[in-house]
Design a protein around this motif. Structure first.
Motif, PDB file in Angstrom:
ATOM      1  N   TYR A   6       0.881  -1.142  -0.058  1.00 47.01           N
ATOM      2  CA  TYR A   6      -0.018  -0.051  -0.094  1.00 47.01           C
ATOM      3  C   TYR A   6       0.914   1.073  -0.033  1.00 47.01           C
ATOM      4  N   GLY A   8       2.089   5.158  -0.014  1.00 50.27           N
ATOM      5  CA  GLY A   8       1.884   6.393   0.514  1.00 50.27           C
ATOM      6  C   GLY A   8       2.785   7.374  -0.033  1.00 50.27           C
ATOM      7  N   ASP A  12       5.635   3.320   2.405  1.00 54.19           N
ATOM      8  CA  ASP A  12       4.778   2.209   1.840  1.00 54.19           C
ATOM      9  C   ASP A  12       4.757   1.301   2.958  1.00 54.19           C
ATOM     10  N   VAL A  33      -5.413   4.892   9.448  1.00 54.68           N
ATOM     11  CA  VAL A  33      -4.658   4.173   8.413  1.00 54.68           C
ATOM     12  C   VAL A  33      -5.062   2.746   8.420  1.00 54.68           C
ATOM     13  N   ALA A  38     -12.645   0.211   5.411  1.00 55.97           N
ATOM     14  CA  ALA A  38     -12.171   1.138   3.798  1.00 55.97           C
ATOM     15  C   ALA A  38     -11.673   0.295   3.138  1.00 55.97           C
ATOM     16  N   ARG A  39     -11.497   0.930   2.013  1.00 59.53           N
ATOM     17  CA  ARG A  39     -10.921   0.197   0.603  1.00 59.53           C
ATOM     18  C   ARG A  39      -9.818   1.070  -0.031  1.00 59.53           C
ATOM     19  N   PRO A  40      -8.603   1.154  -0.104  1.00 58.41           N
ATOM     20  CA  PRO A  40      -7.940  -0.058   0.680  1.00 58.41           C
ATOM     21  C   PRO A  40      -7.925   0.160   1.928  1.00 58.41           C
ATOM     22  N   TRP A  41      -7.846  -1.112   2.618  1.00 57.23           N
ATOM     23  CA  TRP A  41      -7.944  -0.965   4.012  1.00 57.23           C
ATOM     24  C   TRP A  41      -6.628  -0.512   4.839  1.00 57.23           C
ATOM     25  N   GLN A  43      -4.129   3.017   4.513  1.00 58.33           N
ATOM     26  CA  GLN A  43      -4.168   4.161   3.888  1.00 58.33           C
ATOM     27  C   GLN A  43      -2.944   4.985   4.633  1.00 58.33           C
ATOM     28  N   ASP A  45      -1.102   7.596   4.281  1.00 56.58           N
ATOM     29  CA  ASP A  45      -1.233   8.897   4.208  1.00 56.58           C
ATOM     30  C   ASP A  45      -2.257   9.734   5.138  1.00 56.58           C
ATOM     31  N   ASN A  46      -2.919   8.773   5.866  1.00 58.53           N
ATOM     32  CA  ASN A  46      -4.023   9.192   6.805  1.00 58.53           C
ATOM     33  C   ASN A  46      -3.287   9.660   8.192  1.00 58.53           C
TER      34      ASN A  46
END
Ligand code: SF4
Length: 69
Positions: A6, A8, A12, A33, A38-41, A43, A45-46
């Motif tokens: 995933y 960011g 990553d 995060v 959520a999708r993607p589960w 994240q 950058d959060n």
């Protein structure tokens, strides 16, 4: 092998569902995060990258891994 990465802006994170022991350290530590609804589960950058790195370090199984920071 089912590791997925995933990406960011600053960090990553990769995750392997076959390794995860569902200890939930990730979702408890940084729910913005790591959110299974959520999708993607994941994240990255959060939250600040340093916080993501810290919570990934708490994963007891090795399912979560920092791939780049
Ligand atoms: S902290 Fe690691 S083992 Fe626990 S739920 Fe998250 S990914 Fe899975």
């Amino acid at each position: 092998m089912s590791r997925k990465t995933y990406t960011g802006a600053d960090v990553d994170v990769s995750f392997d569902s076959e390794v995860c022991r569902h200890a939930a350290e990730c979702v408890r530590g940084l729910p913005a995060v790591f959110d299974t609804q959520a999708r993607p589960w994941i994240q990255p950058d959060n939250a600040p990258a340093a916080d993501v790195v810290e919570v990934v370090g708490r994963c007891p199984s090795g399912a979560l891994r920092i791939e780049r920071q």
